[in-house]
Design an enzyme around this catalytic site. Structure first.
Site, PDB file in Angstrom:
ATOM      1  CB  SER A 170     -14.254  19.932 -77.879  1.00  0.00           C
ATOM      2  OG  SER A 170     -14.551  20.889 -78.861  1.00  0.00           O
ATOM      3  NE  ARG A 240     -17.795  31.516 -74.114  1.00  0.00           N
ATOM      4  CZ  ARG A 240     -17.493  30.248 -73.859  1.00  0.00           C
ATOM      5  NH1 ARG A 240     -16.859  29.535 -74.774  1.00  0.00           N
ATOM      6  NH2 ARG A 240     -17.818  29.690 -72.707  1.00  0.00           N
ATOM      7  CG  ASP A 336     -21.460  17.337 -80.389  1.00  0.00           C
ATOM      8  OD1 ASP A 336     -21.515  18.405 -81.032  1.00  0.00           O
ATOM      9  OD2 ASP A 336     -20.408  16.907 -79.877  1.00  0.00           O
ATOM     10  CG  HIS A 369     -19.554  20.251 -78.550  1.00  0.00           C
ATOM     11  ND1 HIS A 369     -18.948  19.110 -79.014  1.00  0.00           N
ATOM     12  CD2 HIS A 369     -18.549  21.101 -78.182  1.00  0.00           C
ATOM     13  CE1 HIS A 369     -17.624  19.253 -78.940  1.00  0.00           C
ATOM     14  NE2 HIS A 369     -17.365  20.447 -78.438  1.00  0.00           N
ATOM     15  CG  ASP A 370     -20.979  23.227 -73.642  1.00  0.00           C
ATOM     16  OD1 ASP A 370     -19.859  23.052 -74.162  1.00  0.00           O
ATOM     17  OD2 ASP A 370     -21.367  24.339 -73.230  1.00  0.00           O
TER      18      ASP A 370
END
Length: 402
Positions: A170, A240, A336, A369-370
């Site tokens: 990232s 967040r 992602d 993505h994580d």
């Protein structure tokens, strides 16, 4: 080599333990004075400044086994072991450690809190020597290149000429690409994961929503909340929450939460957290504000937005890697949508055009993505294979890691 004092070194630990504990729990801190100003892209020469970092493993005699890890937006220098603030494993604890793909029995691993961060490195929460108060928005705006410049100074300070590898995902992957472009002679191998050569319009838009949430909080106080004894926790929590949605895939969210209710058997017909996913996001938001500075969030998201590696090379991305001898392993994930495979493949095409040695792995997963932070067997296998291969070429002992 830049002059610096290392306040985590054995000879300094006694007299600086209190400062280190306040600024960077369990970390080493390299401090650079007025004679070692850091030039920034915005035109400011930052001095004094400091960078907090952690190391794992031992540096070998010829200093050829150093691996630099670059953290993502909300990460920090605590890549492995137990985080001193959260009490949870470090952000890459699954990959870093004895016998793991980034094997600390073989490599000397360095991870630094980025410039602009909030766990010991200079950032908006740091004290401005001109005023004796936190910088707030008076801290200069930083870029990914500035972060890498600071890391290069740290590597100099540690007496390391060439890094065996630079790795990260990232925002960390952006730093890896910047390292490979700016310091090709110092990077033997590069592992950029789930990243891109520039931020997309959509990603900039998501970041702007988060920044506006922070700045709309009345406790933000135009960035001077530290002096006011306040903290924009509600705005930062919302930022967040919105960002965390982008780190997951729809499939992963549905599998984890579906439309299941949270601690109740029926809808309340109100605005409490009826659904498990709502409760989860609220929890993510509130735990985040306990460890992260709101202004740092503004600065780091802006640094990602400004990132455009081709811009300084005539708009041609391949020119950023011209003549490189660095070995690359690029990794993307099928689900992602924040940094989709298309953006990763663009970098691969540019590397091919530059004649670079590059491997590319697209990993099939529904974890979004994580995935680069999670236990993904294909990622473990790919990184272990690439690192072992590069180590053989480098003349480092591969041992029994495979």
């Amino acid at each position: 080599m830049s002059k610096a004092t290392d306040q985590g070194s054995p000879e300094n630990k006694g007299k600086t333990a209190e400062a280190d504990e306040a600024n960077a729990p369990s970390s080493l801190v390299a401090r650079f004075g007025a004679d070692a100003a850091l030039p920034l892209d915005c035109g400011v020469d930052l001095a004094p400044w400091q960078i907090a970092y952690q190391t794992y493993g031992e540096l070998n005699a010829d200093k050829s086994n150093a691996v630099l890890l670059c953290h993502a937006l909300t990460g920090d220098q605590h890549a492995a072991s137990i985080h001193p603030v959260t009490g949870k494993p470090g952000w890459w604890d699954l990959l870093v450690g004895p016998g793991r793909p980034i094997d600390t029995d073989r490599f000397f691993v360095i991870c630094a809190n980025v410039l602009g961060g909030c766990l010991g490195s200079s950032g908006p929460a740091s004290i401005d020597p001109a005023t004796g108060k936190p910088y707030g928005l008076n801290f200069p705006v930083v870029t990914i290149r500035d972060m890498v410049r600071a890391q290069a100074r740290l590597v100099d300070h540690l007496g390391i000429e060439t890094l065996f590898a630079v790795a990260g995902g990232s925002m960390g992957g952006m730093q890896v690409l910047q390292w490979a472009s700016d310091y090709p002679q110092r990077v033997f191998s590069a592992i950029p994961i789930a990243t891109a050569a520039r931020h997309t319009t959509q990603n900039i838009a998501f970041h702007e929503v988060g920044r506006q949430a922070v700045m709309a909080d009345p406790d933000w106080c135009r960035g001077d909340y530290h002096s006011a004894g306040k903290h924009p926790t509600k705005g930062l929590a919302v930022a967040r929450m919105a960002a965390h949605i982008t780190y997951l895939s729809q499939e992963a969210m549905h599998r984890k939460f579906g439309r299941r209710l949270q601690d109740r058997d029926a809808l309340t017909y109100g605005f409490d957290a009826d659904f498990q996913v709502e409760s989860y996001l609220r929890h993510q938001g509130m735990t985040f504000v306990e460890r992260f500075d709101a202004n740092s969030y503004l600065y780091l998201t802006r640094a990602m937005d400004y990132f455009d590696l081709a811009a300084d090379h005539g708009g041609v991305l391949a020119n950023a890697f011209a003549g490189t001898n660095t070995r690359f392993c690029m990794v993307s994930f099928t689900s992602d949508w924040l940094f989709p495979t298309e953006g990763n493949r663009t970098v691969v095409h540019a590397l091919n055009a530059a004649g670079a040695r590059v491997s590319f792995v697209e990993i099939e997963t529904d974890r979004g993505h994580d995935a680069f932070l999670l236990d993904e067997p294909q990622l473990m296998t790919a990184l272990r294979g690439f690192i072992d291969s590069a180590a053989r070429v480098r003349g480092l002992d591969v041992g029994d890691s495979a």
